[in-house]
Design a protein around this motif. Structure first.
Motif, PDB file in Angstrom:
ATOM      1  N   THR A 158       0.762  -1.463  -0.003  1.00 52.39           N
ATOM      2  CA  THR A 158       0.113  -0.006   0.136  1.00 52.39           C
ATOM      3  C   THR A 158       0.651   1.662  -0.117  1.00 52.39           C
ATOM      4  OG1 THR A 158      -1.800  -1.081   0.677  1.00 52.39           O
ATOM      5  CG2 THR A 158      -2.239   1.486   0.867  1.00 52.39           C
ATOM      6  N   PRO A 159       1.778   1.170   0.778  1.00 53.46           N
ATOM      7  CA  PRO A 159       2.494   2.799   0.968  1.00 53.46           C
ATOM      8  C   PRO A 159       3.475   3.003  -0.616  1.00 53.46           C
ATOM      9  CG  PRO A 159       3.172   1.201   2.269  1.00 53.46           C
ATOM     10  CD  PRO A 159       2.268   0.473   2.106  1.00 53.46           C
ATOM     11  N   ALA A 182       1.057   4.185  -3.171  1.00 47.75           N
ATOM     12  CA  ALA A 182       0.768   5.672  -3.068  1.00 47.75           C
ATOM     13  C   ALA A 182       1.859   6.321  -3.338  1.00 47.75           C
ATOM     14  CB  ALA A 182       0.395   5.752  -1.267  1.00 47.75           C
ATOM     15  N   ALA A 183       3.319   6.189  -3.204  1.00 49.81           N
ATOM     16  CA  ALA A 183       4.246   6.646  -3.227  1.00 49.81           C
ATOM     17  C   ALA A 183       5.054   6.750  -4.861  1.00 49.81           C
ATOM     18  CB  ALA A 183       5.408   5.854  -3.065  1.00 49.81           C
ATOM     19  N   LYS A 201       1.666   8.939  -8.724  1.00 50.21           N
ATOM     20  CA  LYS A 201       2.106   9.830  -9.351  1.00 50.21           C
ATOM     21  C   LYS A 201       2.844   9.585 -10.545  1.00 50.21           C
ATOM     22  CE  LYS A 201       1.411  14.759  -7.930  1.00 50.21           C
ATOM     23  NZ  LYS A 201       1.357  14.704  -7.144  1.00 50.21           N
ATOM     24  N   LYS A 202       3.873   9.393 -10.144  1.00 46.85           N
ATOM     25  CA  LYS A 202       5.118   8.526 -10.888  1.00 46.85           C
ATOM     26  C   LYS A 202       4.441   7.506 -12.165  1.00 46.85           C
ATOM     27  CE  LYS A 202       8.974   9.145 -10.652  1.00 46.85           C
ATOM     28  NZ  LYS A 202       8.863  10.599 -10.729  1.00 46.85           N
ATOM     29  N   GLU A 244       2.235  10.605 -14.252  1.00 46.16           N
ATOM     30  CA  GLU A 244       3.471  10.804 -14.982  1.00 46.16           C
ATOM     31  C   GLU A 244       4.723  10.099 -16.216  1.00 46.16           C
ATOM     32  OE1 GLU A 244       4.537  14.676 -12.640  1.00 46.16           O
ATOM     33  OE2 GLU A 244       6.264  12.325 -12.228  1.00 46.16           O
ATOM     34  N   GLY A 256      -3.502  -0.783  -1.904  1.00 48.66           N
ATOM     35  CA  GLY A 256      -3.500   0.306  -2.466  1.00 48.66           C
ATOM     36  C   GLY A 256      -4.646   0.803  -1.810  1.00 48.66           C
ATOM     37  N   THR A 257      -4.672   2.095  -2.881  1.00 47.03           N
ATOM     38  CA  THR A 257      -6.360   2.906  -2.254  1.00 47.03           C
ATOM     39  C   THR A 257      -7.134   2.493  -2.736  1.00 47.03           C
ATOM     40  OG1 THR A 257      -3.807   5.289  -2.817  1.00 47.03           O
ATOM     41  CG2 THR A 257      -6.006   5.790  -1.931  1.00 47.03           C
ATOM     42  N   ALA A 258      -7.853   2.378  -2.032  1.00 50.86           N
ATOM     43  CA  ALA A 258      -9.870   2.480  -2.610  1.00 50.86           C
ATOM     44  C   ALA A 258      -9.907   3.117  -4.062  1.00 50.86           C
ATOM     45  CB  ALA A 258     -10.847   1.990  -1.668  1.00 50.86           C
ATOM     46  N   ARG A 315      -9.980   9.471 -12.009  1.00 50.60           N
ATOM     47  CA  ARG A 315      -9.171   9.972 -10.727  1.00 50.60           C
ATOM     48  C   ARG A 315      -7.372   9.940 -10.792  1.00 50.60           C
ATOM     49  NH1 ARG A 315      -9.563  10.328  -4.602  1.00 50.60           N
ATOM     50  NH2 ARG A 315      -8.274  11.827  -4.218  1.00 50.60           N
ATOM     51  N   TYR A 316      -7.568   8.214 -10.822  1.00 55.54           N
ATOM     52  CA  TYR A 316      -5.479   7.878 -11.196  1.00 55.54           C
ATOM     53  C   TYR A 316      -5.967   6.529 -12.199  1.00 55.54           C
ATOM     54  CZ  TYR A 316      -5.520   9.084  -6.218  1.00 55.54           C
ATOM     55  OH  TYR A 316      -5.097   9.460  -5.229  1.00 55.54           O
ATOM     56  N   GLU A 359      -8.811   1.743   6.427  1.00 58.66           N
ATOM     57  CA  GLU A 359      -9.422   2.245   4.709  1.00 58.66           C
ATOM     58  C   GLU A 359     -10.960   1.783   4.952  1.00 58.66           C
ATOM     59  OE1 GLU A 359      -7.322   0.654   0.746  1.00 58.66           O
ATOM     60  OE2 GLU A 359      -8.053   3.048   0.365  1.00 58.66           O
TER      61      GLU A 359
END
Lengths: 415, 355
Positions: free
Chosen positions: A106-107, A110-111, A114-115, A118, A129-131, A138-139, A184
């Protein structure tokens, strides 16, 4: 001293030459997949079984001529569940021209969200990971591809309802690992508690979760719930099974989220015989009764080797196969869309978003990935320990889907 | 580096304490600057830049820890938590108030310094292992607080997404651009530390480390300097946390758990306590070694194993080799890589007349 210095310079020089020379020899018809693993960190019990499953499926595909004529090369990097090595792994995959990558943790997810966006390389984060990453707008480059913790929470409540009949006035305990991943599903559970009229109480287990006597005693002796939902990681699921059993709580009134659901967790708690009735949630099929697993065994036998022992730990092994199968399918769709030309990472992303109807004989849920839904519907199965093995008691289902969609929409509006 | 110092005579204290002990050292700095500002970013692949970026961030954090542990002699296992304080301060300011990085970065550092002083207060009464446990408590309390206070953590996920750093409309959004961003702060941290340790404050730190009673007798207010050491060290940690936040694009406390504190302690112990150059070596060593071992084994191993088999071998072997090399280096030179480097240098200083 000189000899010492010289030998070290020698080793350094060799390393550099090899590093520079190593990645060059690219076959024309080859696709590179990146895979992040945790074989040596705190969740090594997952990585050491899941990753071989991934490699075996890819090897099977390659042994049959690859995907649409392309051989797949897997680059695996073990990040020990640390974040900086996961970043380094992503950059390495990018350098080697990976068209997609499997994330782990999960962390780390999260990190990397964004990469990935990009660099336009898709990353899969099945079951963690993020629900909110289920929202493809969004992602755009993060693909949960399996039930998120929100969907698992919804499914757990649906299963409890099935077991208890009506939930009104019932008491449900939520025993969770005290980290972001553990917390979460809370909004979903709280929402459902209101809607269904049951009482929810939460019990946090601090990391590393190997000591939870106090929480279990609190649950079983003071709160006395009708049902327990557990969401634990690493070695702590087995502790929870052992403690609940010790306090005489019926394990048939317990359901575990996907990372507390492996054979190894149950065996470490004292064996399958001890955990009779324990309910586990699965996002991939369990057991060996799948054609693809037989094919992998046959592949090993044809090479004159014995199938690896990891295959016996079917929960995590099958999840590895699950991830690999989706990766391969995404690549296949991408190659088909380009009429055989080598796909880019963006093509593969589109390929992933058009996956539908891939079931692999029931190993995969009837998921459907679209540009908007990267979770594929949030399907799970429930398998229960019966007579010394895991038995399927509830086939693929989506629990409380409207609630989850409501939260996804609210989350999207917030950002 | 390879200069000879014959013919250079120092006639004043000032000259003896100068940042550049030899005139030619200035040229070394110029050459290093040229390599890192021009040659490396132009010639090196982005992947290697990303590794350098991780090293730059590690250098900032490790320098802070070395000021505290190496120069002042106060052990801290709470460094990771101070980073998370900086990270969350900056992320909250950046998201809620929309502040740019050149405000959030010092703010993150200052907040970490403040928390660092509070966690460092037991150092006034206890030393050594006892202090280590007190700072360990600090680490756990900070972790718990961030995890459980939504006002800080921004919700159940305990992670706050931040945008890429932006300076006058220029966004640092690729590895190549982030390279300059992080290089700048790494250089500032290195220069600041070099100057700090030769100043009055730095000397007071060393005096406290060597014998705090003696330091008090010669007029150093050890309470003040111990807390100052914690403040400065935590400031570096906070800045390091902010850099991680901007580099990852997210503040997440799981990135700053106890294991990170231990990793940073490993960096400065391997590199050399009480040495700036050693800190840099340590940060490079700890960040780079696992990568180098893996790449080495991938290339050598692919001759003997299939990919799937190798993955299993590499993971285990890498940990073993990494641990083994740390032990090896510390046996060869207990004072760290910095001392090893000095030994090599003094060998070549008289070479070829080594006897």
């Amino acid at each position: 001293m000189t000899r010492f210095v010289r030998s070290w310079l020698g080793i350094a020089a060799t390393t550099v030459t090899l590093a520079v020379g190593g990645g060059q020899a690219f076959a024309q018809k080859e696709l590179v997949f990146g895979l992040q693993c945790d074989r040596t960190g705190p969740t090594a019990n997952v990585g050491t079984v899941l990753c071989p499953g991934y490699h075996d499926y890819i090897a099977l595909v390659n042994s049959k001529g690859g995907v649409e004529g392309y051989k797949i090369k897997v680059l695996e990097i073990d990040h020990e569940y640390k974040v900086p090595p996961a970043i380094e792994a992503h950059e390495r995959f990018k350098k080697e021209g990976a068209v997609l990558e499997g994330l782990y943790g999960t962390p780390q997810t999260a990190a990397l969200n964004k990469k990935l966006e990009e660099d336009k390389i898709l990353g899969t984060s099945p079951g963690f990971g993020t629900a909110s990453a289920a929202d493809g707008k969004r992602y755009p480059y993060t693909f949960p591809i399996a039930a998120s913790y929100w969907s698992q929470g919804g499914a757990a409540v649906a299963f409890a309802k099935e077991k208890l009949g009506d939930l009104k006035g019932k008491k449900i305990a939520y025993l969770f690992y005290d980290n972001p991943a553990g917390k979460e599903p809370l909004p979903i559970l709280e929402d459902l508690a209101k809607a269904e009229g049951f009482e929810l109480r939460t019990f946090a287990v601090p990391a590393p979760g190997l000591e939870m006597g106090a929480q279990i005693l609190d649950i079983t002796s003071r709160y006395k719930p009708d049902f327990i939902i557990t969401h634990l990681f690493g070695r702590s699921p087995s502790v929870s099974i052992k403690e609940l059993k010790g306090k005489g709580f019926p394990l048939s009134k317990v359901v575990a989220f996907v990372w507390g659901s492996a054979e190894s967790d149950i065996i470490a708690a004292g064996g399958m015989g001890v955990a009779e009735g324990y309910n586990t949630m699965q996002f991939a099929g369990v057991g060996k009764d799948f054609q693809v697993l037989k094919d992998i065994e046959a592949m090993y036998k044809a090479q004159g080797k014995t199938p690896p022992k990891e295959m016996d730990s079917t929960v995590y092994y099958n999840r590895g196969v699950f991830i690999a199968a989706l990766h391969v399918e995404a690549a296949r769709n991408a190659i088909k869309a380009k009429a055989g030309a080598k796909p880019t990472s963006e093509d593969v992303k589109k390929g992933m978003e058009s996956i539908k109807g891939l079931t692999l004989g029931g190993l995969l849920p009837p998921l459907e990935l679209t540009a908007a839904d990267h979770e594929g519907g949030g399907w799970v199965q429930i398998w229960t320990v019966k007579g010394g093995k895991l038995v399927k008691v509830k086939d693929w289902f989506q629990g409380n889907r409207p609630t989850i969609q409501k939260h996804l929409a609210a989350d999207a509006a917030k950002s | 580096m390879f200069h000879r110092e014959s013919g250079v005579f120092k006639t004043s204290y000032g000259a003896d304490m100068a940042l550049y002990p030899l005139p030619i050292a200035k040229w070394t700095v110029v050459i290093l600057a040229l390599i890192f500002v021009v040659i490396v970013p132009l010639t090196v692949h982005e992947y290697y830049l990303s590794i350098l970026n991780l090293i730059f961030i590690a250098i900032v954090g490790a320098l802070g820890l070395n000021i505290l542990v190496g120069y002042t002699g106060q052990i801290s296992i709470g460094h990771g938590a101070f980073m998370s304080v900086g990270a969350y301060t900056a992320a909250n300011l950046a998201v809620k108030l929309g502040l740019p990085f050149w405000l959030t970065l010092p703010a993150g550092g200052l907040m970490a310094a403040l928390i660092g002083v509070i966690v460092g207060m037991p150092s006034l009464r206890i030393k050594g292992l006892y202090l280590a446990i007190a700072t360990l408590a600090g680490q756990l309390i900070i972790e718990w607080t961030i995890n459980h206070v939504p006002a800080i953590s921004g919700g159940a996920q305990a992670s706050i997404e931040v945008g890429r750093p932006n300076l006058f409309g220029f966004t640092f959004n690729t590895q190549g651009r982030l390279y300059f961003f992080l290089l700048f702060f790494a250089v500032v941290a290195i220069v600041a530390t070099l100057n700090l340790v030769r100043s009055r404050i730095g000397r007071a730190f060393v005096a406290v480390r060597d014998q705090d009673i003696a330091a008090e007798i010669i007029g150093i207010n050890i309470y003040r300097y111990k807390l100052l050491a914690f403040a400065i060290s935590s400031f570096y940690a906070g800045v390091c946390g902010v850099l991680y936040t901007y580099y990852f694009g997210i503040a997440n406390y799981e990135q700053f758990q106890l294991i990170v504190s231990i990793d940073y302690l490993a960096m400065i112990i391997i590199g050399g306590l009480g040495s700036v150059l050693g800190t840099i070596f340590g940060a490079i060593f700890v960040t780079l070694l696992p990568i180098v071992i893996r790449i080495f084994m991938e290339n050598v191993g692919s001759l003997f194993f299939t990919t799937a088999e190798m993955a299993n071998v590499i993971s285990g072997l890498r940990l073993g080799v990494f641990g083994g090399l740390i032990i090896f280096f510390l046996i060869v030179e207990p004072e760290g890589l910095n001392r090893l480097w000095r030994n090599i240098r003094s060998y070549f200083r008289v070479w070829p007349f080594s006897y």
